[in-house]
Scaffold this active site. Structure first.
Site, PDB file in Angstrom:
ATOM      1  CB  CYS A 105      -0.969  -0.032   1.190  1.00 60.23           C
ATOM      2  SG  CYS A 105      -2.304   1.164   1.040  1.00 60.23           S
ATOM      3  CG  HIS A 214      -3.249  -3.685   3.426  1.00 57.68           C
ATOM      4  ND1 HIS A 214      -2.318  -2.953   4.120  1.00 57.68           N
ATOM      5  CD2 HIS A 214      -3.922  -2.806   2.652  1.00 57.68           C
ATOM      6  CE1 HIS A 214      -2.421  -1.674   3.792  1.00 57.68           C
ATOM      7  NE2 HIS A 214      -3.394  -1.554   2.904  1.00 57.68           N
ATOM      8  CD  GLU A 216      -0.492  -5.399   6.030  1.00 52.70           C
ATOM      9  OE1 GLU A 216      -0.427  -5.992   4.941  1.00 52.70           O
ATOM     10  OE2 GLU A 216      -0.841  -4.212   6.143  1.00 52.70           O
TER      11      GLU A 216
END
Lengths: 244, 86
Positions: A105, A214, A216
Site C-alpha cells: 500500500c 494488504h 499482513e
C-alpha cells in the site's frame, strides 16, 4: 551502491533455536500497519525488527517490509517525502544490491517514488476510499515474496486506500507483461482504475515487490478475511532466506 | 526576496478524476461553458539571494526530483519579477 552484508539467516542459529531470520519493518511518521506487519512476520516464524525512518542503520536485517499507512500525511504525493528519509536511502542502496523489499500500500507508493519499481500511484478513478476484501490472482511466483503460492492462484486479502490507481506508460506496461513482472492482478472488477488491472509488480531481479492490497491483514483465521491468504508472502521470504 | 513559482500538472495523457469532478460540479453551481478542468499544484518559492542561473538550475533539479514526479507530471519554473504585480 554498497555491497550487501551477508544474510544472518540460519536454520538453528537463533537464540530460541528457531530460524534466525530478521525482517525489518519500517515506521515513518503516519505509518499505520507496522504492528500488524510485525505480527505477520512473527506468525510466519521470523523475527520482526522495528526500523525507524530517521535511522540509517538497517540493524542487519535480511529483508525489509514497508508497511501501509499515510506516511507524512501523504503530503505532496503519497510516499514522496518518505522516499527521502535517511533509512530509505540505505534501503534503496541495499535493494539495488539484492536485499528483498516488500512494499504494501503506502509502501508500494514509496517504492514507485523511489524508482525501485516503475510507474506511479494516483487517486482512485472514482475518488472514493475503498475498504473491502479483494480477490487477486498471483501472476508471478518467481519473486522473493511469492514463491509459496502457485502460479495463477486466487487469493483474497483486504484492500484499503484512496491512491491505488497504478499508472505507467504503455511501453513500461508492455515491458512488465513481457518480463512476467506483473505479480498480482485484480479479479472480479477493477477497484480503482489501475491500468491492466495491476495490483502489484516486481522489479527485474524479483527481490523488490510492491502491491496495494494488504497481505499482513490476512494471516490469521480469526480476523480480517477469515482466511490466511496473505501468510504466503511472509513464509515465502522466510524459506528463501533460510535456504539462501 | 525573489519569488520563483513551480507549476506542476499531470501529464495530458493521465486521467485526472479530481479535475473531472470539479468540471461536473460547475453546471450544478451555475457556471456554464467549461468543457474541461485539469487540477494541478503551484509552489511559491521565496529565494534567498539572487535568482541567477545557478539558483534556477538547483530549483529545476528540486522540481524534477521532488516537487514533481516526472513519471506522471510535467512542471514549469517561472521567475516572478521583483517589482511585484503591475
Amino acid at each position: 551502491m554498497t555491497a550487501r552484508p551477508s544474510p544472518t539467516a540460519t536454520l538453528n542459529g537463533g537464540p530460541t533455536g528457531r530460524w534466525n531470520v530478521r525482517i525489518g519493518v519500517v515506521t515513518f511518521p503516519g505509518t499505520l500497519d507496522d504492528r500488524d506487519t510485525q505480527r505477520a512476520v512473527r506468525i510466519a516464524g521470523a523475527e520482526a525488527v522495528p526500523l525507524w525512518h530517521r535511522d540509517k542503520d538497517l540493524k542487519q536485517v535480511d529483508a525489509v517490509v514497508l508497511p501501509g499507512g499515510f506516511s507524512y500525511g501523504d503530503y505532496l504525493r503519497a510516499g514522496a517525502i518518505s522516499r527521502f528519509s535517511p533509512l530509505m536511502e540505505t534501503i534503496i542502496d541495499q535493494a539495488k544490491a539484492g536485499m528483498p523489499v516488500l512494499g504494501i500500500c503506502n509502501g508500494f507508493q514509496v517504492l514507485t517514488e523511489s524508482h525501485l519499481l516503475p510507474g506511479a500511484m494516483l487517486r482512485n478513478n472514482h475518488l472514493h476510499f475503498i475498504c473491502r476484501d479483494q480477490k487477486l490472482r498471483v501472476e508471478s511466483t518467481s519473486t522473493a515474496w511469492t514463491a509459496d503460492y502457485t502460479a495463477g492462484q486466487e487469493i483474497s486479502i483486504p484492500l484499503k486506500n484512496i491512491d491505488g490507481r497504478y499508472v505507467a506508460d504503455e511501453r513500461t506496461l508492455d515491458l512488465l507483461e513481457a518480463e512476467g513482472r506483473v505479480a498480482f492482478r485484480y479479479l472480479d472488477g477493477n477497484p480503482n482504475g489501475s491500468l491492466r488491472d495491476i495490483a502489484g509488480i516486481t522489479n527485474e531481479a524479483g527481490n523488490v515487490v510492491g502491491l496495494m492490497p494488504h497481505p499482513e491483514h490476512a494471516v490469521e483465521p480469526l480476523v480480517g478475511t477469515g482466511r490466511t491468504d496473505g501468510l504466503g508472502f511472509f513464509t515465502s521470504i522466510l524459506k528463501k532466506l533460510v535456504n539462501a | 526576496m525573489a519569488r520563483v513559482v513551480v507549476d506542476v500538472m499531470l501529464k495530458p495523457e493521465i486521467l485526472d478524476p479530481q479535475g473531472q469532478a470539479v468540471q461536473r460540479a460547475l453546471p450544478r453551481l451555475g457556471f456554464e461553458g467549461i468543457a474541461d478542468v485539469r487540477q494541478g499544484k503551484r509552489f511559491e518559492l521565496e529565494v534567498e539571494g539572487p535568482v541567477d542561473d545557478a539558483a534556477l538550475a538547483r530549483i529545476h533539479e528540486m522540481a524534477e526530483t521532488f516537487l514533481a514526479n516526472t513519471v506522471i507530471e510535467d512542471f514549469e519554473v517561472k521567475v516572478e519579477t521583483s517589482e511585484g504585480p503591475k
